[in-house]
Design a protein around this motif. Structure first.
Motif, PDB file in Angstrom:
ATOM      1  N   MET A   3      61.181  54.301  71.414  1.00 31.07           N
ATOM      2  CA  MET A   3      61.044  53.290  70.380  1.00 31.07           C
ATOM      3  C   MET A   3      62.429  52.906  69.853  1.00 31.07           C
ATOM      4  SD  MET A   3      59.059  53.710  66.720  1.00 31.07           S
ATOM      5  CE  MET A   3      59.964  55.159  66.252  1.00 31.07           C
ATOM      6  N   GLN A   4      62.599  51.643  69.482  1.00 31.51           N
ATOM      7  CA  GLN A   4      63.828  51.159  68.859  1.00 31.51           C
ATOM      8  C   GLN A   4      63.578  50.976  67.368  1.00 31.51           C
ATOM      9  OE1 GLN A   4      66.812  50.459  70.500  1.00 31.51           O
ATOM     10  NE2 GLN A   4      65.841  51.258  72.315  1.00 31.51           N
ATOM     11  N   VAL A   5      64.500  51.467  66.558  1.00 33.38           N
ATOM     12  CA  VAL A   5      64.486  51.184  65.126  1.00 33.38           C
ATOM     13  C   VAL A   5      65.723  50.340  64.869  1.00 33.38           C
ATOM     14  CG1 VAL A   5      64.536  52.100  62.788  1.00 33.38           C
ATOM     15  CG2 VAL A   5      63.276  53.316  64.563  1.00 33.38           C
ATOM     16  N   SER A   6      65.510  49.092  64.493  1.00 32.09           N
ATOM     17  CA  SER A   6      66.601  48.123  64.351  1.00 32.09           C
ATOM     18  C   SER A   6      66.963  47.927  62.887  1.00 32.09           C
ATOM     19  CB  SER A   6      66.188  46.772  64.942  1.00 32.09           C
ATOM     20  OG  SER A   6      65.819  46.928  66.287  1.00 32.09           O
ATOM     21  N   PHE A   7      68.253  48.085  62.610  1.00 34.91           N
ATOM     22  CA  PHE A   7      68.774  47.865  61.258  1.00 34.91           C
ATOM     23  C   PHE A   7      69.541  46.558  61.244  1.00 34.91           C
ATOM     24  CE2 PHE A   7      67.807  52.279  60.898  1.00 34.91           C
ATOM     25  CZ  PHE A   7      67.545  52.469  59.543  1.00 34.91           C
ATOM     26  N   PHE A   8      69.213  45.690  60.280  1.00 38.19           N
ATOM     27  CA  PHE A   8      69.869  44.413  60.096  1.00 38.19           C
ATOM     28  C   PHE A   8      70.712  44.524  58.825  1.00 38.19           C
ATOM     29  CE2 PHE A   8      66.210  43.694  62.673  1.00 38.19           C
ATOM     30  CZ  PHE A   8      66.486  42.615  63.488  1.00 38.19           C
ATOM     31  N   VAL A   9      71.957  44.967  58.995  1.00 40.16           N
ATOM     32  CA  VAL A   9      72.866  45.165  57.867  1.00 40.16           C
ATOM     33  C   VAL A   9      74.156  44.424  58.182  1.00 40.16           C
ATOM     34  CG1 VAL A   9      74.186  46.842  56.510  1.00 40.16           C
ATOM     35  CG2 VAL A   9      71.893  47.424  57.321  1.00 40.16           C
ATOM     36  N   PHE A  75      63.153  57.975  69.736  1.00 42.31           N
ATOM     37  CA  PHE A  75      63.560  56.717  69.111  1.00 42.31           C
ATOM     38  C   PHE A  75      65.080  56.582  69.095  1.00 42.31           C
ATOM     39  CE2 PHE A  75      64.030  59.279  65.277  1.00 42.31           C
ATOM     40  CZ  PHE A  75      65.074  58.660  64.603  1.00 42.31           C
ATOM     41  N   LYS A  76      65.530  55.347  69.164  1.00 44.17           N
ATOM     42  CA  LYS A  76      66.953  55.020  69.136  1.00 44.17           C
ATOM     43  C   LYS A  76      67.212  54.059  67.983  1.00 44.17           C
ATOM     44  CE  LYS A  76      67.929  56.910  73.224  1.00 44.17           C
ATOM     45  NZ  LYS A  76      67.242  58.155  73.211  1.00 44.17           N
ATOM     46  N   ILE A  77      68.377  54.207  67.373  1.00 44.55           N
ATOM     47  CA  ILE A  77      68.802  53.296  66.310  1.00 44.55           C
ATOM     48  C   ILE A  77      69.528  52.126  66.956  1.00 44.55           C
ATOM     49  CG2 ILE A  77      70.285  53.032  64.277  1.00 44.55           C
ATOM     50  CD1 ILE A  77      67.997  54.957  63.732  1.00 44.55           C
ATOM     51  N   GLU A  78      69.155  50.934  66.568  1.00 40.78           N
ATOM     52  CA  GLU A  78      69.802  49.729  67.064  1.00 40.78           C
ATOM     53  C   GLU A  78      70.469  49.034  65.872  1.00 40.78           C
ATOM     54  OE1 GLU A  78      68.478  46.365  70.251  1.00 40.78           O
ATOM     55  OE2 GLU A  78      67.074  46.790  68.629  1.00 40.78           O
ATOM     56  N   ASN A  79      71.740  48.748  66.014  1.00 42.04           N
ATOM     57  CA  ASN A  79      72.557  48.155  64.955  1.00 42.04           C
ATOM     58  C   ASN A  79      72.736  46.670  65.286  1.00 42.04           C
ATOM     59  OD1 ASN A  79      74.469  47.590  63.013  1.00 42.04           O
ATOM     60  ND2 ASN A  79      75.985  49.043  63.760  1.00 42.04           N
ATOM     61  N   ILE A  80      71.799  45.843  64.866  1.00 47.73           N
ATOM     62  CA  ILE A  80      71.712  44.443  65.297  1.00 47.73           C
ATOM     63  C   ILE A  80      72.974  43.644  64.979  1.00 47.73           C
ATOM     64  CG2 ILE A  80      70.423  42.274  65.009  1.00 47.73           C
ATOM     65  CD1 ILE A  80      68.909  44.452  66.579  1.00 47.73           C
ATOM     66  N   TYR A  81      73.518  43.801  63.768  1.00 45.81           N
ATOM     67  CA  TYR A  81      74.692  43.010  63.370  1.00 45.81           C
ATOM     68  C   TYR A  81      76.004  43.760  63.589  1.00 45.81           C
ATOM     69  CZ  TYR A  81      71.256  40.007  60.992  1.00 45.81           C
ATOM     70  OH  TYR A  81      70.198  39.177  60.689  1.00 45.81           O
ATOM     71  N   ASP A  82      75.971  44.851  64.359  1.00 42.83           N
ATOM     72  CA  ASP A  82      77.168  45.660  64.619  1.00 42.83           C
ATOM     73  C   ASP A  82      77.889  46.056  63.342  1.00 42.83           C
ATOM     74  OD1 ASP A  82      76.860  45.740  67.404  1.00 42.83           O
ATOM     75  OD2 ASP A  82      77.795  43.762  67.606  1.00 42.83           O
ATOM     76  N   SER A  83      77.127  46.480  62.374  1.00 42.57           N
ATOM     77  CA  SER A  83      77.702  46.935  61.110  1.00 42.57           C
ATOM     78  C   SER A  83      78.470  48.234  61.337  1.00 42.57           C
ATOM     79  CB  SER A  83      76.584  47.174  60.087  1.00 42.57           C
ATOM     80  OG  SER A  83      77.040  47.970  59.022  1.00 42.57           O
ATOM     81  N   LYS A  88      78.714  54.154  61.672  1.00 45.22           N
ATOM     82  CA  LYS A  88      79.308  55.396  61.161  1.00 45.22           C
ATOM     83  C   LYS A  88      78.230  56.315  60.585  1.00 45.22           C
ATOM     84  CE  LYS A  88      82.511  57.095  57.696  1.00 45.22           C
ATOM     85  NZ  LYS A  88      83.229  56.750  56.489  1.00 45.22           N
ATOM     86  N   HIS A  89      77.289  55.739  59.852  1.00 41.23           N
ATOM     87  CA  HIS A  89      76.247  56.551  59.208  1.00 41.23           C
ATOM     88  C   HIS A  89      75.388  57.279  60.239  1.00 41.23           C
ATOM     89  CE1 HIS A  89      73.346  57.906  56.280  1.00 41.23           C
ATOM     90  NE2 HIS A  89      72.382  57.413  57.036  1.00 41.23           N
ATOM     91  N   PHE A  90      74.978  56.589  61.286  1.00 40.51           N
ATOM     92  CA  PHE A  90      74.047  57.183  62.246  1.00 40.51           C
ATOM     93  C   PHE A  90      74.737  57.900  63.408  1.00 40.51           C
ATOM     94  CE2 PHE A  90      71.116  54.031  60.303  1.00 40.51           C
ATOM     95  CZ  PHE A  90      70.216  54.954  59.799  1.00 40.51           C
ATOM     96  N   LEU A  91      76.061  57.892  63.430  1.00 44.81           N
ATOM     97  CA  LEU A  91      76.782  58.557  64.503  1.00 44.81           C
ATOM     98  C   LEU A  91      76.497  60.059  64.536  1.00 44.81           C
ATOM     99  CD1 LEU A  91      78.819  58.162  66.789  1.00 44.81           C
ATOM    100  CD2 LEU A  91      80.637  58.621  65.138  1.00 44.81           C
TER     101      LEU A  91
END
Length: 184
Positions: A3-9, A75-83, A88-91
């Motif tokens: 599963m992808q969890v996408s963050f829009f930040v 699940f994987k974290i997806e950083n949509i806006y390359d924040s 850094k937070h999810f590294l």
């Protein structure tokens, strides 16, 4: 694929604009649409991830299949806006509440996952060992204990359930090879 969890930040001076978070399962989405100062953004990201994972988990509890639970665990974290802040937070991300939820999900699939692994191991060993093979397995918390007996020799292996989820094929190949080497 998990599963992808996408963050829009979007990074902004002194913090970030958190638009929304989405999960690829069941089209879960939570709109946030708020600016957060850098000091609070870690907590906000953690809380949002936990909420979206719980929402997906609640749906899985109602309609999910074993394969869905396994994708949830991967699940994987997806950083949509390359924040840079999100990256850094999810590294090095470790959140005890998320880990607790994932451990609960792992226990949901422990039996069918172990049984499938066990049955595949029996088939593999019976095909590759020229003598009668007896295979047994037991779940011991978060570990799978496999015992193989053939030619008067008994060999045991312990495999963490998390390893099966992370890389089932690698785990199977490694354990099966170790068993074969014990009997050939």
């Amino acid at each position: 694929m998990g599963m992808q969890v996408s963050f829009f930040v979007e990074d902004q001076p002194g913090g970030g604009y958190f638009e929304k978070v989405q999960a690829s399962f069941f089209e879960e989405e939570e709109k946030i649409e708020s600016y957060y100062p850098k000091e609070n953004l870690d907590e906000i990201l953690d809380a949002a991830l936990l909420r979206i994972l719980r929402n997906v988990f609640d749906t899985l509890e109602k309609i999910g299949e074993v394969e869905d639970y396994l994708q949830f665990l991967d699940f994987k974290i997806e950083n949509i806006y390359d924040s840079a802040f999100v990256s850094k937070h999810f590294l090095l991300y470790k959140n005890p509440e998320v880990e607790k939820l994932l451990d609960h999900v792992l226990m949901e699939v422990a039996d069918p996952l172990s049984e499938g692994y066990f049955e595949s191991m029996i088939d593999y060993l019976e095909t590759n060992i020229d003598d009668e093979v007896f295979v047994d397995f037991r779940l011991n918390g978060e570990e799978l204990l496999l015992e193989v007996q053939s030619q008067g020799t008994k060999v045991s292996q312990i495999e963490p359930l998390k390893q099966l989820v992370i890389d089932y094929d690698e785990s199977f190949d490694r354990v099966a090879t170790e068993f074969l080497e014990s009997f050939i």
